[in-house]
Each structure stands twice: as structure tokens, then as C-alpha cells.
Design a protein around this motif. Structure first.
Motif, PDB file in Angstrom:
ATOM      1  N   LYS A 171       0.853  -1.180   0.000  1.00 45.00           N
ATOM      2  CA  LYS A 171       0.000   0.000   0.000  1.00 45.00           C
ATOM      3  C   LYS A 171       0.892   1.233   0.000  1.00 45.00           C
ATOM      4  O   LYS A 171       1.863   1.320   0.750  1.00 45.00           O
ATOM      5  CB  LYS A 171      -0.897   0.006   1.243  1.00 45.00           C
ATOM      6  N   ARG A 172       0.535   2.167  -0.880  1.00 39.01           N
ATOM      7  CA  ARG A 172       1.296   3.415  -0.969  1.00 39.01           C
ATOM      8  C   ARG A 172       0.324   4.532  -1.341  1.00 39.01           C
ATOM      9  O   ARG A 172      -0.435   4.396  -2.303  1.00 39.01           O
ATOM     10  CB  ARG A 172       2.385   3.284  -2.028  1.00 39.01           C
ATOM     11  N   ASN A 173       0.339   5.602  -0.588  1.00 37.86           N
ATOM     12  CA  ASN A 173      -0.551   6.747  -0.828  1.00 37.86           C
ATOM     13  C   ASN A 173      -2.013   6.320  -0.942  1.00 37.86           C
ATOM     14  O   ASN A 173      -2.727   6.737  -1.848  1.00 37.86           O
ATOM     15  CB  ASN A 173      -0.127   7.499  -2.098  1.00 37.86           C
ATOM     16  N   ASP A 174      -2.456   5.475  -0.039  1.00 41.20           N
ATOM     17  CA  ASP A 174      -3.843   4.991  -0.001  1.00 41.20           C
ATOM     18  C   ASP A 174      -4.250   4.193  -1.240  1.00 41.20           C
ATOM     19  O   ASP A 174      -5.434   4.100  -1.560  1.00 41.20           O
ATOM     20  CB  ASP A 174      -4.830   6.138   0.235  1.00 41.20           C
ATOM     21  N   ILE A 178       5.992 -12.310 -11.642  1.00 36.46           N
ATOM     22  CA  ILE A 178       5.405 -12.674 -12.926  1.00 36.46           C
ATOM     23  C   ILE A 178       4.063 -11.991 -13.166  1.00 36.46           C
ATOM     24  O   ILE A 178       3.534 -12.044 -14.256  1.00 36.46           O
ATOM     25  CB  ILE A 178       5.252 -14.201 -13.076  1.00 36.46           C
ATOM     26  N   ARG A 179       3.516 -11.342 -12.154  1.00 36.29           N
ATOM     27  CA  ARG A 179       2.252 -10.611 -12.300  1.00 36.29           C
ATOM     28  C   ARG A 179       2.312  -9.404 -11.395  1.00 36.29           C
ATOM     29  O   ARG A 179       2.565  -9.521 -10.202  1.00 36.29           O
ATOM     30  CB  ARG A 179       1.075 -11.507 -11.897  1.00 36.29           C
ATOM     31  N   LEU A 180       2.089  -8.225 -11.954  1.00 34.44           N
ATOM     32  CA  LEU A 180       2.100  -6.983 -11.190  1.00 34.44           C
ATOM     33  C   LEU A 180       0.827  -6.219 -11.524  1.00 34.44           C
ATOM     34  O   LEU A 180       0.556  -5.952 -12.700  1.00 34.44           O
ATOM     35  CB  LEU A 180       3.329  -6.141 -11.536  1.00 34.44           C
ATOM     36  N   SER A 181       0.054  -5.884 -10.515  1.00 32.81           N
ATOM     37  CA  SER A 181      -1.201  -5.172 -10.758  1.00 32.81           C
ATOM     38  C   SER A 181      -0.939  -3.682 -10.924  1.00 32.81           C
ATOM     39  O   SER A 181       0.108  -3.162 -10.571  1.00 32.81           O
ATOM     40  CB  SER A 181      -2.174  -5.395  -9.606  1.00 32.81           C
ATOM     41  N   GLU A 182      -1.967  -3.021 -11.430  1.00 34.21           N
ATOM     42  CA  GLU A 182      -1.951  -1.565 -11.433  1.00 34.21           C
ATOM     43  C   GLU A 182      -2.243  -1.101 -10.015  1.00 34.21           C
ATOM     44  O   GLU A 182      -2.583  -1.902  -9.151  1.00 34.21           O
ATOM     45  CB  GLU A 182      -2.998  -1.032 -12.401  1.00 34.21           C
ATOM     46  N   MET A 183      -2.132   0.194  -9.765  1.00 38.16           N
ATOM     47  CA  MET A 183      -2.461   0.739  -8.452  1.00 38.16           C
ATOM     48  C   MET A 183      -3.983   0.770  -8.327  1.00 38.16           C
ATOM     49  O   MET A 183      -4.679   1.254  -9.213  1.00 38.16           O
ATOM     50  CB  MET A 183      -1.880   2.140  -8.280  1.00 38.16           C
TER      51      MET A 183
END
Length: 59
Positions: free
Chosen positions: A8-11, A25-30
């Protein structure tokens, strides 16, 4: 075996899926809502069952 890591970063939330030696292998958007985050993780889990694993280290 892989693992999901949630940060979690900046809510906003983000998750990634790591395997082996911490390779992402998988990275979500914010994401702004925990429901979005949880849905994304469940979706990735469900879709992973159709992925074929080819281990070329055993050849």
C-alpha cells in the motif's frame, strides 16, 4: 510455489505474484479499493489453473 504480496502506498494498493527466487510474474496496477485488489488476486488465482508449466531444467 508462488505467493502474492500486497503493498500500500498513498492509499492505493498493488499486488504482485512471485515465484521461484522472488521473480515477479504478475504486477497489478495501483488500485484504490480493497475489493478491487481482492478481486484481482482471485482472478489471477482462478486463471492460473489453466496455465501449462514447462520445466526445461529437467531436459
Amino acid at each position: 510455489m508462488g505467493k502474492f504480496t500486497i503493498s500500500k502506498r498513498n492509499d492505493e494498493y498493488q499486488f504482485n505474484f512471485k515465484v521461484g527466487h522472488e521473480e515477479i510474474i504478475r504486477l497489478s496496477e495501483m488500485l484504490t479499493m480493497t475489493a478491487e485488489r481482492d478481486h484481482g488476486i482471485e482472478s489471477a488465482k482462478n486463471n492460473a489453473s489453466i496455465i501449462e508449466v514447462v520445466d526445461k531444467t529437467c531436459e
